[in-house]
Motif scaffolding. Structure first.
Motif, PDB file in Angstrom:
ATOM      1  N   LEU A  26      -3.540  15.756  -6.760  1.00 15.50           N
ATOM      2  CA  LEU A  26      -4.175  14.584  -7.359  1.00 15.50           C
ATOM      3  C   LEU A  26      -5.627  14.447  -6.903  1.00 15.50           C
ATOM      4  N   LYS A  27      -5.897  14.788  -5.661  1.00 20.67           N
ATOM      5  CA  LYS A  27      -7.253  14.676  -5.125  1.00 20.67           C
ATOM      6  C   LYS A  27      -8.248  15.591  -5.845  1.00 20.67           C
ATOM      7  N   THR A  28      -7.740  16.633  -6.454  1.00 19.70           N
ATOM      8  CA  THR A  28      -8.630  17.569  -7.154  1.00 19.70           C
ATOM      9  C   THR A  28      -9.024  17.069  -8.542  1.00 19.70           C
ATOM     10  N   GLU A  29      -8.381  16.003  -9.006  1.00 22.04           N
ATOM     11  CA  GLU A  29      -8.671  15.475 -10.335  1.00 22.04           C
ATOM     12  C   GLU A  29      -9.987  14.692 -10.322  1.00 22.04           C
ATOM     13  N   SER A  30     -10.515  14.420 -11.489  1.00 19.06           N
ATOM     14  CA  SER A  30     -11.764  13.668 -11.619  1.00 19.06           C
ATOM     15  C   SER A  30     -11.568  12.226 -11.164  1.00 19.06           C
ATOM     16  N   LYS A  31     -12.672  11.543 -10.894  1.00 13.50           N
ATOM     17  CA  LYS A  31     -12.631  10.146 -10.480  1.00 13.50           C
ATOM     18  C   LYS A  31     -11.975   9.286 -11.555  1.00 13.50           C
ATOM     19  N   GLU A  32     -12.301   9.567 -12.841  1.00 11.93           N
ATOM     20  CA  GLU A  32     -11.729   8.809 -13.944  1.00 11.93           C
ATOM     21  C   GLU A  32     -10.211   8.971 -13.992  1.00 11.93           C
ATOM     22  N   LYS A  33      -9.750  10.199 -13.746  1.00 13.23           N
ATOM     23  CA  LYS A  33      -8.314  10.460 -13.775  1.00 13.23           C
ATOM     24  C   LYS A  33      -7.608   9.724 -12.639  1.00 13.23           C
ATOM     25  N   ARG A  34      -8.214   9.760 -11.453  1.00 18.95           N
ATOM     26  CA  ARG A  34      -7.603   9.079 -10.307  1.00 18.95           C
ATOM     27  C   ARG A  34      -7.528   7.570 -10.549  1.00 18.95           C
TER      28      ARG A  34
ATOM     29  N   GLU B  87       0.833  -1.207   0.000  1.00 16.91           N
ATOM     30  CA  GLU B  87       0.000   0.000   0.000  1.00 16.91           C
ATOM     31  C   GLU B  87       0.866   1.256   0.000  1.00 16.91           C
ATOM     32  N   GLU B  88       1.955   1.227   0.774  1.00 17.50           N
ATOM     33  CA  GLU B  88       2.889   2.360   0.768  1.00 17.50           C
ATOM     34  C   GLU B  88       3.527   2.515  -0.611  1.00 17.50           C
ATOM     35  N   ASP B  89       3.932   1.361  -1.197  1.00 21.60           N
ATOM     36  CA  ASP B  89       4.541   1.403  -2.528  1.00 21.60           C
ATOM     37  C   ASP B  89       3.568   1.972  -3.558  1.00 21.60           C
ATOM     38  N   LEU B  90       2.309   1.576  -3.458  1.00 27.07           N
ATOM     39  CA  LEU B  90       1.306   2.049  -4.412  1.00 27.07           C
ATOM     40  C   LEU B  90       1.078   3.557  -4.302  1.00 27.07           C
ATOM     41  N   ILE B  91       1.094   4.058  -3.076  1.00 29.45           N
ATOM     42  CA  ILE B  91       0.934   5.505  -2.883  1.00 29.45           C
ATOM     43  C   ILE B  91       2.077   6.251  -3.569  1.00 29.45           C
ATOM     44  N   ASP B  92       3.303   5.800  -3.328  1.00 31.28           N
ATOM     45  CA  ASP B  92       4.460   6.449  -3.959  1.00 31.28           C
ATOM     46  C   ASP B  92       4.385   6.347  -5.479  1.00 31.28           C
ATOM     47  N   GLU B  93       3.987   5.158  -5.962  1.00 32.93           N
ATOM     48  CA  GLU B  93       3.943   4.966  -7.409  1.00 32.93           C
ATOM     49  C   GLU B  93       2.822   5.783  -8.046  1.00 32.93           C
ATOM     50  N   LYS B  94       1.703   5.939  -7.350  1.00 30.71           N
ATOM     51  CA  LYS B  94       0.621   6.786  -7.864  1.00 30.71           C
ATOM     52  C   LYS B  94       1.083   8.229  -8.007  1.00 30.71           C
ATOM     53  N   LEU B  95       1.791   8.724  -6.997  1.00 34.50           N
ATOM     54  CA  LEU B  95       2.284  10.102  -7.058  1.00 34.50           C
ATOM     55  C   LEU B  95       3.268  10.271  -8.211  1.00 34.50           C
ATOM     56  N   LYS B  96       4.103   9.240  -8.412  1.00 33.16           N
ATOM     57  CA  LYS B  96       5.069   9.314  -9.505  1.00 33.16           C
ATOM     58  C   LYS B  96       4.360   9.304 -10.855  1.00 33.16           C
ATOM     59  N   GLN B  97       3.369   8.408 -10.986  1.00 36.64           N
ATOM     60  CA  GLN B  97       2.630   8.322 -12.246  1.00 36.64           C
ATOM     61  C   GLN B  97       1.883   9.629 -12.536  1.00 36.64           C
ATOM     62  N   TYR B  98       1.347  10.232 -11.490  1.00 36.91           N
ATOM     63  CA  TYR B  98       0.635  11.505 -11.664  1.00 36.91           C
ATOM     64  C   TYR B  98       1.609  12.616 -12.057  1.00 36.91           C
ATOM     65  N   LEU B  99       2.756  12.643 -11.407  1.00 40.03           N
ATOM     66  CA  LEU B  99       3.780  13.635 -11.742  1.00 40.03           C
ATOM     67  C   LEU B  99       4.212  13.478 -13.196  1.00 40.03           C
ATOM     68  N   LYS B 100       4.413  12.230 -13.603  1.00 36.44           N
ATOM     69  CA  LYS B 100       4.799  11.947 -14.984  1.00 36.44           C
ATOM     70  C   LYS B 100       3.692  12.390 -15.953  1.00 36.44           C
ATOM     71  N   ASP B 101       2.461  12.096 -15.587  1.00 35.38           N
ATOM     72  CA  ASP B 101       1.317  12.450 -16.427  1.00 35.38           C
ATOM     73  C   ASP B 101       1.204  13.966 -16.597  1.00 35.38           C
ATOM     74  N   GLN B 102       1.376  14.688 -15.505  1.00 40.31           N
ATOM     75  CA  GLN B 102       1.262  16.148 -15.558  1.00 40.31           C
ATOM     76  C   GLN B 102       2.381  16.771 -16.389  1.00 40.31           C
ATOM     77  N   LEU B 103       3.576  16.212 -16.246  1.00 37.65           N
ATOM     78  CA  LEU B 103       4.700  16.735 -17.027  1.00 37.65           C
ATOM     79  C   LEU B 103       4.500  16.445 -18.516  1.00 37.65           C
ATOM     80  N   GLN B 104       3.983  15.245 -18.809  1.00 31.46           N
ATOM     81  CA  GLN B 104       3.710  14.898 -20.203  1.00 31.46           C
ATOM     82  C   GLN B 104       2.657  15.839 -20.786  1.00 31.46           C
ATOM     83  N   LYS B 105       1.650  16.156 -20.001  1.00 35.66           N
ATOM     84  CA  LYS B 105       0.591  17.065 -20.437  1.00 35.66           C
ATOM     85  C   LYS B 105       1.166  18.448 -20.763  1.00 35.66           C
TER      86      LYS B 105
END
Length: 761
Positions: free
Chosen positions: A403-411, A280-298
Motif C-alpha cells: 500500500l505504501k508504494t501506491e500514489s498519495k491519491e490512492k492512499r 487507530e488500530e481498527d482503521l489500520i486493519d480496515e485500510k488493509l482490508k479496503q486495499y486488498l478488496k480494491d486490488q482484487l477488484q482491479k
C-alpha cells in the motif's frame, strides 16, 4: 464499474415464493399483544401510554413532553434538544410497541429510562463544551457518539434507580439478557451484522460493550485483545467517575448542566484519548482490508477486459481464485500466509451466505421489501467481510508495504473508504443501543446530508466563531494576567478556598440536606392520608396497588437544631513534615466554608505544647466568616505557619470539648461535632500520649458532653490506623487527596445522622 463478485464464494440468488408483507408481520405482532393483554390494541396502547407517559413525565420532570408508541421495531428513544432534528420533536419520547411483548415491567423501565434522559442528558451544545465547528469535528470522528452512548446509559440508569426504584430489578433482568453470554457484544444479531459487514467486531465496539458489561456485572469478558484490555484498565476509574457525576434526585437545571458538562469533560479529556488508540488500530486493519478488496477488484476487471477482447478465459468462479493467487504472489506471501488467506476467503464466503439467508428471512417476515432486498443483496456482494483482526502480523505487514508504494491519491482513497466502512459499522452499533434504551442519534448518512445543505451557513458561522474566539482569547489573556497579579496578594486561606472551590461546592451539595431540611416546614411522604397527593407514589401505585398506604404527604412541624462545630487543629512539629500543614489547612477551609454557607457557628482552635495551656483560639463561635471575611481569612492563614513543639492531643481534646459543651442548649441528641484534625500521632501530652488513652477519653467526652468526636486527616503522612483506633471505625474520615474528601465526609455524616438523629437523606 465492475463489482467485486467472486462467485466461487457466493451462493446462487435465493428465490422467495410467498414472502409475508410487512403489514402481515405487524398484524401478527398486534394479535400477540392483544392476546397477552386480553383487549383490543387501541385500548392496550391507550392504557399503557397513559401509565408509561406518567412514569416518563414524572422521571423527566417535564409534564409537557410527548410520550407515545411509535412504529413496531423502530426502537425506543428520547430525542433531545438538538438542532439537527425538527424542533417539534425535541424532548419527545417514542416507545416501540414490541416492548409490550417482552418480560414483565420492561416497558416501565424503558419509559423511566427515557424520561431520565430528558431529566439529565444534555448535548455538547447545551453544556457549551465546544463551539459548533469543534462539536461537528468530534461528531464526525468514528466511535465518538457510540462510546458516549455506552457511557451515558449507565449514568442515566444509576440516576433513575434512585428516583424510581422499581426499575432496578427490571434493569438487572434487561442487562442480564444482553450480557448473559461471555464476550457478547451488544447483542447476538448485532455481532452478526458487524461480522457480515466488516468480517470482525472493531475494538472500539468491543470496548463500548465491555464498559457496559462491567457497569452491570463488575467484570470484563475473558477473551479480549491486549489493546482492549489496556484501554479498559486505563479508563475503569474514569468510567466510574463518569457514572457518579449525576445530579441529585430533584436537581436544578444549573446542577444538571454542571454535571452533564463534567461527564462530557471526563469523556473528552480522559476516556476518548484511550478509545482513539483502539480506533487507530481498527482503521489500520480496515485500510488493509479496503486495499486488498480494491486490488482484487482491479484484477477481476482486468480478467473481464480480456474476455471482452475475445480471449479465452476460464469461468469467473475459477478466475476469482486465480486472481487471489496472483495477488498473494504480488504481496510476497509465503506458503503459510497463502493458506491463511485461502482460509480467510472461505470465511468470507460463509459470511456472505449467512447474510443472504438473513436477508431472505427478513423478506419473508415482511421486514423489508423486494426492492430493499435487492439493494441489500447488491451491497452485500460489494463487501468483503474478511477478519483482519486475526490475520497474522507478517501477512498484514506485506499488504501494508504494498500500500505504501501506491500514489498519495490512492492512499487517501483507501483511507476514506476505511473511514466510511467503520462509520457505517458505528451507525449499526448505535442502532442497537437506540433499539433498547438510548437517545436518538443522528446517523452519519443523515449528518452528511445535513452538512451539505448547511455548508454556506457553516462557513459564515465559522468566521463569526473565529472572531469570537479571538476576542475570548484576548479576554482570557487579560483575566489570566489579572489573576496572576492577584495571586501574589492572596493569603493562604484564600488560596486554599480558590483551589478547592469545586470540592467545597461538592461537599455543600452532599451535606446540605442534613442540616437544613428541618429548618422550615416541609412536605413529608409516605402517609395513608394527608394534605396533598404524592405524584411519585401515585405513579408507582399504577404499577403496584399495594402502595395505596403511602400515597399522601403531610407538612412537618419544624424541629429545633442547634448545630455547633469545633475544629481542633494539630500544629505540632510533625505537621510541618511534607505537606501535612497545607493539607490540614485545606481540610479546615473546606469544612469551614461549607459551615459558613449553612450558617452554622463554628470554633477553630490550634493545639501544640508551644502554646500556653496547649490550645490557641483562631475563631470563636460568634465570629461570622460571611460578615468579617477579610480579617478572619488573614487570621486563619497563620495556622499554617504558627506552632511547633509536641502533640498534646489528649489535653487539647478535653479543652475543646468543654468549650463546645458551653454552647449546648436544648438540642436533639448529638447535634454538636468536634473534629480533631491531626496526623494521628499524639506525643508529649502532659496527661496521656497513648492511643488507647485517647480512645477512652473520646468515648467518655462524647457521652458526657453529648457530642460526636471525629478524627480527620488529608494527604500523605497520616496514620489512618491511629485515627481508626482513637475515634472508632465509624467516627473518622481520611482522604488521600482533597478530591476524595467530600464523598467520604458526606458518607460519614449520613451514617451519624441516620444512627443518632433519626434523619435519613
Amino acid at each position: 464499474s465492475t463489482k467485486l463478485n467472486m462467485e466461487k464464494s457466493f451462493e446462487k440468488s435465493y428465490q422467495v415464493e410467498i414472502p409475508k408483507t410487512r403489514e402481515q408481520v405487524i398484524a401478527e405482532k398486534v394479535s400477540e399483544i392483544e392476546k397477552k393483554y386480553g383487549k383490543p390494541m387501541e385500548e392496550v396502547i391507550k392504557e399503557r401510554e397513559e401509565t408509561l407517559g406518567l412514569i416518563a413525565k414524572m422521571v423527566g420532570k417535564d409534564f409537557g413532553m410527548k410520550v407515545e408508541f411509535g412504529e413496531a421495531g423502530g426502537g425506543s428513544y428520547f430525542a433531545p434538544e438538538d438542532k439537527t432534528i425538527p424542533k417539534e420533536k425535541w424532548n419527545n419520547i417514542t416507545l416501540d410497541p414490541v416492548i409490550l411483548l417482552e418480560f414483565e415491567g420492561v416497558d416501565e423501565f424503558v419509559a423511566a429510562h427515557e424520561g431520565a434522559h430528558r431529566a439529565i442528558t444534555r448535548t455538547m451544545e447545551r453544556v457549551a463544551l465546544k463551539p459548533k465547528q469543534e462539536r461537528e469535528k468530534y461528531a464526525e470522528k468514528v466511535g465518538w457518539g457510540f462510546i458516549h452512548n455506552a457511557l451515558e446509559d449507565p449514568a442515566v440508569n444509576n440516576w433513575v434507580g434512585g428516583l424510581y426504584q422499581r426499575t432496578e430489578k427490571i434493569l438487572d433482568k434487561n442487562y442480564e439478557q444482553q450480557f448473559g453470554k461471555e464476550g457478547a457484544v451488544m447483542s447476538t444479531p448485532q455481532v452478526q451484522s458487524l461480522m457480515d459487514t466488516l468480517g470482525y467486531v472493531p475494538n472500539f465496539v468491543k470496548y463500548g460493550s465491555e464498559v457496559m458489561r462491567y457497569w452491570h456485572k463488575k467484570e470484563y469478558s475473558k477473551d479480549l485483545t491486549e489493546s482492549v484490555k489496556e484501554a479498559l484498565k486505563n479508563t475503569r476509574r474514569l468510567a466510574e467517575s463518569f457514572y457518579s457525576e449525576i445530579p441529585y434526585i430533584y436537581p436544578t437545571e444549573k446542577d444538571i448542566l454542571s454535571k452533564a458538562k463534567t461527564r462530557w469533560q471526563i469523556y473528552e479529556k480522559g476516556i476518548w484519548p484511550q478509545v482513539q488508540k483502539l480506533i487507530e488500530e481498527d482503521l489500520i486493519d480496515e485500510k488493509l482490508k479496503q486495499y486488498l478488496k480494491d486490488q482484487l477488484q482491479k484484477a477481476m476487471e482486468q480478467a473481464e477486459g480480456k474476455k471482452e477482447e475475445g480471449q479465452i478465459v476460464k469461468q469467473k468462479s475459477e478466475s476469482a481464485g486465480e486472481n487471489i493467487e496472483d495477488l498473494m504472489d504480488q504481496f510476497g506471501f509465503d506458503e503459510k500466509e497463502k493458506q491463511e488467506m485461502r482460509d480467510k476467503m472461505k470465511e468470507v464466503a460463509k459470511r456472505q451466505k449467512n447474510n443472504q439467508e438473513k436477508l431472505k428471512e427478513k423478506l419473508e417476515n415482511g421486514e423489508i421489501s423486494q426492492d430493499e432486498f435487492d439493494k441489500a443483496t447488491e451491497e452485500s456482494q460489494e463487501n468483503m467481510p474478511i477478519d483482519m483482526k486475526s490475520m497474522s502480523e507478517s501477512a498484514k505487514k506485506k499488504i501494508e508495504e504494498k500500500l505504501k508504494t501506491e500514489s498519495k491519491e490512492k492512499r487517501e482513497q483507501v483511507e476514506k473508504a476505511a473511514q466510511k466502512s467503520l462509520g457505517k459499522a458505528e451507525d449499526e452499533a448505535n442502532k442497537d443501543i437506540e433499539g433498547k434504551i438510548g437517545t436518538k442519534e443522528e446517523s452519519r448518512k443523515e449528518r452528511g446530508e445535513r452538512q451539505e445543505k448547511e455548508s454556506e451557513e457553516t462557513k459564515k458561522q465559522a468566521r463569526e466563531i473565529a472572531l469570537k474566539l479571538e476576542n475570548q482569547k484576548k479576554e482570557q489573556e487579560e483575566f489570566e494576567k489579572w489573576q496572576k497579579e492577584r495571586e501574589g496578594e492572596r493569603n493562604a486561606w484564600e488560596k486554599a478556598v480558590s483551589k478547592e472551590a469545586k470540592t467545597i461546592d461538592e461537599l455543600h451539595q452532599l451535606i446540605e440536606e442534613f442540616f437544613q431540611k428541618k429548618s422550615h416546614p416541609r412536605w413529608e411522604k409516605g402517609f395513608s392520608a394527608g394534605s396533598r397527593l404524592d405524584l411519585g407514589a401515585a405513579m408507582q401505585y399504577e404499577a403496584d396497588p399495594r402502595n395505596y398506604t403511602r400515597l399522601w404527604e403531610k407538612k412537618t412541624i419544624p424541629e429545633k437544631y442547634d448545630y455547633r462545630f469545633t475544629l481542633l487543629n494539630d500544629q505540632s512539629s510533625s505537621m510541618r513534615e511534607g505537606n501535612k500543614a497545607e493539607n490540614d489547612l485545606i481540610a479546615k477551609a473546606i469544612v469551614t466554608e461549607v459551615l459558613a454557607v449553612l450558617k452554622i457557628p463554628c470554633e477553630i482552635l490550634g493545639f501544640t505544647t508551644s502554646y500556653e495551656n496547649n490550645v490557641k483560639k483562631y475563631k470563636s463561635f460568634n465570629e461570622d466568616l460571611n460578615e468579617d471575611r477579610e480579617r478572619l481569612m488573614k487570621k486563619l492563614s497563620k495556622i499554617i505557619s504558627e506552632g511547633g513543639g509536641n502533640t498534646p492531643t489528649y489535653t487539647a481534646t478535653e479543652i475543646a470539648s468543654e468549650s463546645l459543651a458551653l454552647e449546648r442548649q436544648n438540642t436533639k441528641n448529638h447535634a454538636h461535632f468536634l473534629f480533631v484534625i491531626s496526623d494521628g500521632n499524639p506525643y508529649g501530652d502532659p496527661q496521656d500520649s497513648s492511643i488507647e488513652g485517647l480512645k477512652k477519653l473520646n468515648k467518655r467526652l462524647s457521652k458526657e458532653n453529648n457530642q460526636v468526636i471525629i478524627g480527620m486527616g488529608i494527604g500523605d503522612g497520616i496514620s489512618e490506623e491511629n485515627l481508626k483506633t482513637a475515634y472508632g471505625e465509624d467516627k473518622y474520615v481520611y482522604a488521600e487527596n482533597p478530591g476524595e474528601f467530600p464523598k467520604k465526609m458526606a458518607a460519614l455524616l449520613e451514617a451519624i445522622f441516620t444512627q443518632s438523629q433519626g434523619i435519613k437523606k
